[in-house]
Design a protein around this motif. Structure first.
Motif, PDB file in Angstrom:
ATOM      1  N   LYS A  43       0.834  -1.203   0.000  1.00  0.00           N
ATOM      2  CA  LYS A  43       0.000   0.000   0.000  1.00  0.00           C
ATOM      3  C   LYS A  43       0.870   1.255   0.000  1.00  0.00           C
ATOM      4  N   SER A  44       2.011   1.208   0.703  1.00  0.00           N
ATOM      5  CA  SER A  44       2.926   2.350   0.755  1.00  0.00           C
ATOM      6  C   SER A  44       3.559   2.611  -0.608  1.00  0.00           C
ATOM      7  N   LYS A  45       3.933   1.534  -1.324  1.00  0.00           N
ATOM      8  CA  LYS A  45       4.499   1.684  -2.671  1.00  0.00           C
ATOM      9  C   LYS A  45       3.484   2.339  -3.601  1.00  0.00           C
ATOM     10  N   HIS A  46       2.261   1.892  -3.486  1.00  0.00           N
ATOM     11  CA  HIS A  46       1.170   2.430  -4.298  1.00  0.00           C
ATOM     12  C   HIS A  46       0.956   3.910  -3.985  1.00  0.00           C
ATOM     13  N   LEU A  47       0.954   4.237  -2.704  1.00  0.00           N
ATOM     14  CA  LEU A  47       0.781   5.630  -2.275  1.00  0.00           C
ATOM     15  C   LEU A  47       1.895   6.520  -2.813  1.00  0.00           C
ATOM     16  N   LEU A  48       3.138   6.071  -2.686  1.00  0.00           N
ATOM     17  CA  LEU A  48       4.286   6.884  -3.112  1.00  0.00           C
ATOM     18  C   LEU A  48       4.261   7.144  -4.620  1.00  0.00           C
ATOM     19  N   ALA A  49       3.909   6.136  -5.407  1.00  0.00           N
ATOM     20  CA  ALA A  49       3.856   6.317  -6.863  1.00  0.00           C
ATOM     21  C   ALA A  49       2.774   7.318  -7.243  1.00  0.00           C
ATOM     22  N   ASN A  50       1.591   7.172  -6.659  1.00  0.00           N
ATOM     23  CA  ASN A  50       0.487   8.072  -6.983  1.00  0.00           C
ATOM     24  C   ASN A  50       0.744   9.497  -6.497  1.00  0.00           C
ATOM     25  N   MET A  51       1.304   9.615  -5.300  1.00  0.00           N
ATOM     26  CA  MET A  51       1.543  10.949  -4.744  1.00  0.00           C
ATOM     27  C   MET A  51       2.702  11.648  -5.437  1.00  0.00           C
ATOM     28  N   ALA A  52       3.613  10.883  -6.063  1.00  0.00           N
ATOM     29  CA  ALA A  52       4.686  11.507  -6.846  1.00  0.00           C
ATOM     30  C   ALA A  52       4.084  12.322  -7.984  1.00  0.00           C
TER      31      ALA A  52
END
Length: 275
Positions: A43-52
């Motif tokens: 979930k953190s990987k997903h969050l970081l990619a989207n928030m980038a």
């Protein structure tokens, strides 16, 4: 006026952060699809990619467009240009009219992004997220943001919009956008009542379906009635059987930051065959 605009910009950011935190907590406690199977790492990987993508877009808008929007707003006011100024509306009606007209424009712009293959290349970055959650609300390609931000100059002039009205609309709209992208679900009765006015999770999940007739439906951002007026409203029952994402972008590289930024320039989507 500048102090008010600064305050509203700060409030907009604060509201977005608070909304993100609250909805992420709800997703963690009661996920609807549970895409990550309880894995905080995934979930953190997903969050970081989207928030980038999201943070890049915020920076570009702040540096290149807010000043231009302010100029357009001031020019429209000084010259009494635009639909709302021509109607000579009182302040309260001007603000309500601004919110409705901006939301109608967002509906039209969304439809256009689905119908024109070149624009779809950029918009598909948003739809390619097969694990849609609250962070998907920030996952828009920078190219799409540049196009929409540039066009917004003309929209501000045409409507006769004040910048603070635009900021108010965006604060309300983005709160609803975060809400209906979140991996949550309301009781059917509550969702039915709410979707008579605003876009709900059950309504917007259909828009992220892999089946194109469903993808090309439910375009509204804030108010849901535009889809009823435009005859683009659609539901899917039972919602648990819905498949989210795009078949053409399921590879691991499509989920990384580099893959998101380069996606518009890679082939693969059937809609491009219309060109």
């Amino acid at each position: 006026m500048q102090a008010l605009i600064n305050l509203m910009e700060q409030s907009q950011v604060l509201a977005a952060v608070i909304g993100l935190i609250i909805l992420m907590m709800l997703e963690q406690a009661h996920p609807f699809f549970d895409f990550f199977n309880g894995s905080l790492k995934e979930k953190s990987k997903h969050l970081l990619a989207n928030m980038a993508l999201g943070l890049t877009n915020v920076l570009i808008i702040s540096v290149f467009f807010v000043g231009t929007w302010l100029w357009a707003s001031n020019w429209a006011y000084e010259h009494q240009f635009g639909i709302l100024n021509w109607l000579g509306m009182p302040a309260w009606a001007h603000t309500i009219g601004a919110i409705f007209l901006m939301d109608f424009w967002m509906y039209l712009w969304h439809v256009i992004n689905h119908k024109i293959p070149f624009l779809w290349r950029f918009h598909r970055v948003h739809h390619a997220d097969d694990k849609m959650d609250v962070t998907t609300a920030s996952r828009f390609h920078t190219g799409e943001i540049i196009f929409s931000s540039g066009l917004r100059i003309g929209v501000i002039l045409l409507i006769g919009l004040y910048l603070w009205e635009l900021l108010l609309y965006e604060t309300l709209m983005f709160a609803v956008v975060q809400f209906h992208h979140a991996d949550i679900a309301l009781p059917e009765k509550a969702d039915k009542i709410l979707r008579a006015i605003i876009v709900t999770p059950a309504m917007h999940k259909v828009h992220h379906s892999r089946w194109q007739p469903e993808t090309d439906s439910n375009y509204s951002s804030l108010f849901s009635f535009w889809d009823r007026i435009g005859k683009t409203f659609r539901l899917h029952n039972p919602l648990k059987t819905l498949h989210i994402g795009l078949d053409e972008f399921d590879r691991s590289e499509d989920k990384k930051v580099k893959g998101l930024f380069t996606m518009p320039f890679r082939k693969g989507n059937p809609k491009e065959n219309k060109e």
